[in-house]
Design an enzyme around this catalytic site. Structure first.
Site, PDB file in Angstrom:
ATOM      1  N   SER A 126       0.843  -1.184   0.000  1.00  0.00           N
ATOM      2  CA  SER A 126       0.000   0.000   0.000  1.00  0.00           C
ATOM      3  C   SER A 126       0.883   1.241   0.000  1.00  0.00           C
ATOM      4  O   SER A 126       1.813   1.352   0.802  1.00  0.00           O
ATOM      5  CB  SER A 126      -0.918   0.016   1.229  1.00  0.00           C
ATOM      6  OG  SER A 126      -1.632   1.238   1.309  1.00  0.00           O
TER       7      SER A 126
ATOM      8  N   GLY B   4       4.155   4.154   3.129  1.00  0.00           N
ATOM      9  CA  GLY B   4       3.919   2.878   2.464  1.00  0.00           C
ATOM     10  C   GLY B   4       3.938   1.753   3.469  1.00  0.00           C
ATOM     11  O   GLY B   4       4.397   1.924   4.607  1.00  0.00           O
ATOM     12  N   LYS B   5       3.437   0.607   3.085  1.00  0.00           N
ATOM     13  CA  LYS B   5       3.518  -0.580   3.934  1.00  0.00           C
ATOM     14  C   LYS B   5       3.203  -1.803   3.084  1.00  0.00           C
ATOM     15  O   LYS B   5       2.424  -1.730   2.126  1.00  0.00           O
ATOM     16  CB  LYS B   5       2.521  -0.515   5.094  1.00  0.00           C
ATOM     17  CG  LYS B   5       2.962  -1.306   6.324  1.00  0.00           C
ATOM     18  CD  LYS B   5       4.070  -0.566   7.063  1.00  0.00           C
ATOM     19  CE  LYS B   5       4.463  -1.281   8.346  1.00  0.00           C
ATOM     20  NZ  LYS B   5       5.428  -0.490   9.130  1.00  0.00           N
ATOM     21  N   GLY B   6       3.792  -2.929   3.441  1.00  0.00           N
ATOM     22  CA  GLY B   6       3.543  -4.153   2.694  1.00  0.00           C
ATOM     23  C   GLY B   6       3.580  -5.365   3.594  1.00  0.00           C
ATOM     24  O   GLY B   6       3.961  -5.286   4.764  1.00  0.00           O
TER      25      GLY B   6
ATOM     26  N   ASP C 206      10.040  -5.094   9.202  1.00  0.00           N
ATOM     27  CA  ASP C 206       8.875  -4.950  10.070  1.00  0.00           C
ATOM     28  C   ASP C 206       8.716  -6.288  10.803  1.00  0.00           C
ATOM     29  O   ASP C 206       9.697  -7.015  10.975  1.00  0.00           O
ATOM     30  CB  ASP C 206       7.639  -4.576   9.242  1.00  0.00           C
ATOM     31  CG  ASP C 206       6.544  -3.927  10.086  1.00  0.00           C
ATOM     32  OD1 ASP C 206       5.732  -4.664  10.661  1.00  0.00           O
ATOM     33  OD2 ASP C 206       6.514  -2.688  10.173  1.00  0.00           O
TER      34      ASP C 206
END
Length: 413
Positions: A57, A102-104, A143
């Site tokens: 995202s 952002g993040k995934g 993460d």
């Protein structure tokens, strides 16, 4: 179970209303720019074939490339990565570093996978999202359940696909291939600086102050080590296996040794064993949630007996719980300020990669301390001036900065 995306949007709506943000900007900033869903096929070591689902995202890139971690967890959802990407936008803005959010993640249980399976899964996932990441587009980081080795595989895969050596595509790498000194400790160190800044601003002594930590991963461990050295007593700690409690204090170095050796903190001998639910009921000066999002909710917020909550995790307190804590006069230092040490040193790493010139750990820590102090001062002075919570103040600062960038850039076409 609380939906983190709904929580993130509620937080935004509350702050945007207080800020008096224009309607078109509210509509623009409360949704992600792009969300990608990919299939991640994998042959397991035993020959079986599986297909995992992966996400990335990108919430907002008005102030710079998207920035945010990649997590491997069986509970990863699209709403989770959307929420985390939004929080990353505000985190970068409140720190005033030139990134968006952002993040995934991949929906899987990495504990059931071998190292070689995780490597192949990582490389396939990156090959699927390579077209939307890059040093000037989107810069991932470690993460939950990912680490420096994972980042090395990402950097190598992207570099192979692009045909260029691209260390700046990812941060949190091993130092040997472009990682930064101080990056591994950065999130915990940021929490440490934030707590010291709070006590300095409020002119309170830190003598005999007691701390409870929920979650004992990277952030929790490094925050505990630094705070213990400063003179705080860490009296309660939990991880996924249980909770330990000693009102006289827990030896953090000894506990880390036990956890590394046995994979659980409950094997630490010099403490009482409690359930994880009981952790939040321990009477303490400071509670540090350092686990996953939505762990403090409307169901348990009233049981908390801390004077100060410092959010080392992303989104650990729900909007409804925030209201209960505020009524109880419990101060909450929000995640987008408290745990911003990680993304700030990631920014330092990115800058060092781009210029191929590297700084010492002392320089990194000094720069981090200065930026954390400046951001904390901006947030607490805004909260006092506007008579709001620290969370609302931090969001107001962040949203105002992103909104200004959006106005200046305009909407294409």
């Amino acid at each position: 179970m609380n939906n983190p995306w709904q929580e993130a949007q509620k937080q935004f709506d509350n702050a945007a209303e207080t800020l008096g943000l224009e309607d078109w900007l509210c509509l623009l900033l409360r949704e992600p720019e792009r969300v990608v869903i990919v299939s991640v096929p994998l042959f397991l070591d035993d020959g079986r074939f599986v297909v995992f689902e992966g996400y990335r995202s990108q919430h907002n890139r008005f102030r710079g490339p998207a920035k945010g971690g990649i997590r491997y967890h069986e509970n990863v959802t699209i709403d989770e990565v959307k929420a985390l990407s939004m929080w990353m936008t505000w985190k970068c803005a409140v720190m005033n570093i030139p990134f968006g959010g952002g993040k995934g993640g991949i929906k899987c249980n990495p504990k059931n996978l071998s190292s070689s399976e995780i490597e192949r899964m990582t490389r396939r996932y990156i090959s699927e999202i390579a077209c939307i990441i890059g040093p000037g587009k989107d810069v991932p980081a470690p993460d939950v359940n990912t680490n420096a080795q994972t980042m090395a595989w990402i950097m190598d895969t992207y570099s192979t696909l692009s045909g260029d050596y691209s260390p700046a595509v990812v941060t949190g790498k091993p130092i040997e291939i472009g990682g930064s000194e101080g990056r591994n400790q950065a999130t915990g160190r940021g929490v440490y600086f934030t707590i010291l800044n709070y006590y300095k601003h409020t002119k309170q002594s830190i003598s005999n102050k007691k701390i409870v930590i929920q979650g004992f991963g990277n952030a929790g461990q490094h925050a505990a080590l630094l705070l213990e050295k400063e003179g705080f007593d860490i009296i309660g700690i939990s991880d996924s296996t249980g909770t330990i409690y000693n009102p006289n204090g827990i030896d953090i170095e000894k506990l880390i040794h036990v956890k590394n050796k046995t994979k659980s903190i409950v094997n630490y001998q010099d403490a009482e064993k409690l359930s994880n639910n009981e952790l939040l009921e321990i009477k303490t000066d400071i509670l540090i949630p350092a686990a996953l999002e939505s762990t403090i909710t409307i169901e348990n917020a009233d049981k908390i007996q801390a004077n100060l909550i410092c959010e080392a995790a992303n989104g650990p307190v729900t909007t409804d719980a925030d209201k209960i804590l505020e009524d109880k006069k419990i101060i909450v230092i929000p995640d987008i300020l408290a745990n911003a040490g990680g993304v700030t040193v990631s920014y330092f790493e990115w800058v060092q990669n781009l210029q191929s010139y590297y700084w010492s750990e002392e320089e990194i820590n000094n720069k981090l301390e200065l930026l954390m102090a400046k951001a904390f001062s901006n947030v607490i002075l805004t909260a006092e001036k506007k008579h709001t919570s620290l969370r609302t103040a931090a969001l107001m600062i962040a949203i105002k900065r992103v909104a200004l960038a959006a106005k200046l850039r305009g909407i294409y076409p």
